[in-house]
Design a protein around this motif. Structure first.
Motif, PDB file in Angstrom:
ATOM      1  N   ASN A  82       0.836  -1.197   0.000  1.00 30.85           N
ATOM      2  CA  ASN A  82       0.000   0.000   0.000  1.00 30.85           C
ATOM      3  C   ASN A  82       0.879   1.258   0.000  1.00 30.85           C
ATOM      4  OD1 ASN A  82      -2.484   1.501   0.253  1.00 30.85           O
ATOM      5  ND2 ASN A  82      -1.856   1.888   2.371  1.00 30.85           N
ATOM      6  N   GLY A  83       1.938   1.235   0.799  1.00 31.26           N
ATOM      7  CA  GLY A  83       2.864   2.367   0.833  1.00 31.26           C
ATOM      8  C   GLY A  83       3.508   2.607  -0.530  1.00 31.26           C
ATOM      9  N   TRP A  84       3.877   1.542  -1.199  1.00 30.95           N
ATOM     10  CA  TRP A  84       4.500   1.662  -2.518  1.00 30.95           C
ATOM     11  C   TRP A  84       3.521   2.211  -3.563  1.00 30.95           C
ATOM     12  CZ3 TRP A  84       8.381   2.844  -5.128  1.00 30.95           C
ATOM     13  CH2 TRP A  84       8.575   2.455  -6.455  1.00 30.95           C
ATOM     14  N   LYS A  85       2.262   1.801  -3.441  1.00 33.89           N
ATOM     15  CA  LYS A  85       1.219   2.333  -4.340  1.00 33.89           C
ATOM     16  C   LYS A  85       1.100   3.849  -4.153  1.00 33.89           C
ATOM     17  CE  LYS A  85      -3.765   1.658  -5.213  1.00 33.89           C
ATOM     18  NZ  LYS A  85      -4.308   2.784  -4.398  1.00 33.89           N
ATOM     19  N   ILE A  86       1.041   4.281  -2.904  1.00 34.68           N
ATOM     20  CA  ILE A  86       0.978   5.723  -2.614  1.00 34.68           C
ATOM     21  C   ILE A  86       2.247   6.412  -3.124  1.00 34.68           C
ATOM     22  CG2 ILE A  86       0.939   7.454  -0.758  1.00 34.68           C
ATOM     23  CD1 ILE A  86      -0.596   5.309   0.932  1.00 34.68           C
ATOM     24  N   ALA A  87       3.392   5.786  -2.898  1.00 39.14           N
ATOM     25  CA  ALA A  87       4.672   6.365  -3.329  1.00 39.14           C
ATOM     26  C   ALA A  87       4.670   6.617  -4.831  1.00 39.14           C
ATOM     27  CB  ALA A  87       5.813   5.430  -2.937  1.00 39.14           C
ATOM     28  N   LYS A  88       4.215   5.635  -5.602  1.00 39.70           N
ATOM     29  CA  LYS A  88       4.187   5.790  -7.061  1.00 39.70           C
ATOM     30  C   LYS A  88       3.269   6.943  -7.468  1.00 39.70           C
ATOM     31  CE  LYS A  88       3.356   1.364  -7.879  1.00 39.70           C
ATOM     32  NZ  LYS A  88       3.100   0.089  -8.577  1.00 39.70           N
ATOM     33  N   GLU A  89       2.120   7.028  -6.830  1.00 42.74           N
ATOM     34  CA  GLU A  89       1.190   8.125  -7.149  1.00 42.74           C
ATOM     35  C   GLU A  89       1.836   9.488  -6.881  1.00 42.74           C
ATOM     36  OE1 GLU A  89      -2.782   5.534  -5.885  1.00 42.74           O
ATOM     37  OE2 GLU A  89      -2.070   7.169  -4.589  1.00 42.74           O
TER      38      GLU A  89
END
Lengths: 203, 203
Positions: free
Chosen positions: A113-120
């Motif tokens: 989830n953190g990585w998804k936010i990071a990419k955004e």
């Protein structure tokens, strides 16, 4: 067998280096950097936090994604969320993401989830600097795929966006892909003398 | 001759250690730390700056004394002086104190003035954290006397006051006296690829 692994490793590193070199050919005097703070010493997160403050001072919109809780809970997080919510976005990838929980499934979900936010945040054209605090811990335990992270940073990160990744034991693939790598080494620490973590210094 | 120098060095270090050990005997769970950020890598000043931000977040009055200009001129200095003048005192020990001037007398005067201000801030009972940014440069060139600085930190610094000293090539006497020492090592730097210093990252 070991020889195969070594050969694959060499080839993988060669490819990362080639991708990085290709990207560097397009460089102007300024470019968005891939920055890594690693090592067992202090200053990895606080130096990243110092960069965030520099961004705020320069009017550069920025974001923090915190991959493990703890480090940022007190001082910095309070400071940024209470005083600079407009200048810096602050995300925590799952409150339960600690090494005490030993709940591997939940930790993986939090890291993803953190990585998804990071990419955004990295892809957001408004944001100029993204701090991925302690992401190296999630990478080390393979909660995130290092190849996916490196590939994204080299091929999808906007050219002028800076990304700073912190945490001890940075993977070799990340160091190969990075522009600026600093290793913080511990020379001496007061904990060995029985001094506890203190406000201002550690928190 | 060399043997004498080595013997004197050993004896000097033994004395510093004894003074430090004596001070440590009086320790409670919390104490004011002597913190050193050294090494050729990045993050020495920005990590000190991160600690200053932590202090501000915790409502701990603090001070910065900047021994060479440059590092702090843009981002941090602007940030602290414009937004946090009430929370953090900011001093620059002589605008002319740069390595370009090659004016040794002026540089020594500036360093000595900075150290005078530093002592006043450390002794001020209101101040809980003092950052002596790049003081190691002044010590390295003997613009300040290392024995005097170490003696002051060990014997006159108030017990609960934290002092953070930054700059590459920290003197062995300072490392011996310190509680917490981190060495920032350069693994990789974009300057070698022709990338200049950029806002948010270096400034």
């Amino acid at each position: 067998m070991t020889k195969d692994i070594n050969a694959r490793h060499t080839e993988k590193m060669r490819k990362i280096k080639a991708a990085r070199d290709k990207m560097m050919q397009t460089k102007t005097d300024e470019k968005g950097l891939i920055i890594v703070h690693t090592g067992a010493g202090k200053g990895k997160s606080s130096s990243g936090f110092g960069m965030i403050m520099r961004c705020i001072a320069h009017g550069m919109p920025c974001a923090v994604v915190q991959f493990i809780k703890g480090n940022w809970v007190t001082g910095e997080r309070k400071f940024l969320t209470e005083r600079f919510a407009d200048e810096c976005r602050f995300f925590v990838s799952g409150e339960g993401f600690t090494w005490e929980t030993q709940d591997r499934e939940r930790d993986i979900a939090a890291a993803q989830n953190g990585w998804k936010i990071a990419k955004e945040q990295i892809l957001d054209p408004e944001i100029q600097f993204v701090l991925l605090d302690e992401i190296n811990i999630a990478l080390r335990y393979d909660y995130l795929d290092i190849d996916e992270v490196v590939d994204f940073l080299l091929h999808q990160k906007p050219a002028m966006t800076h990304v700073c990744l912190t945490g001890r034991n940075a993977k070799p693939e990340l160091i190969e892909a990075a522009d600026l790598v600093t290793e913080m080494n511990l020379v001496k620490h007061p904990f060995r003398d029985g001094i506890k973590a203190q406000n201002g210094v550690e928190m």
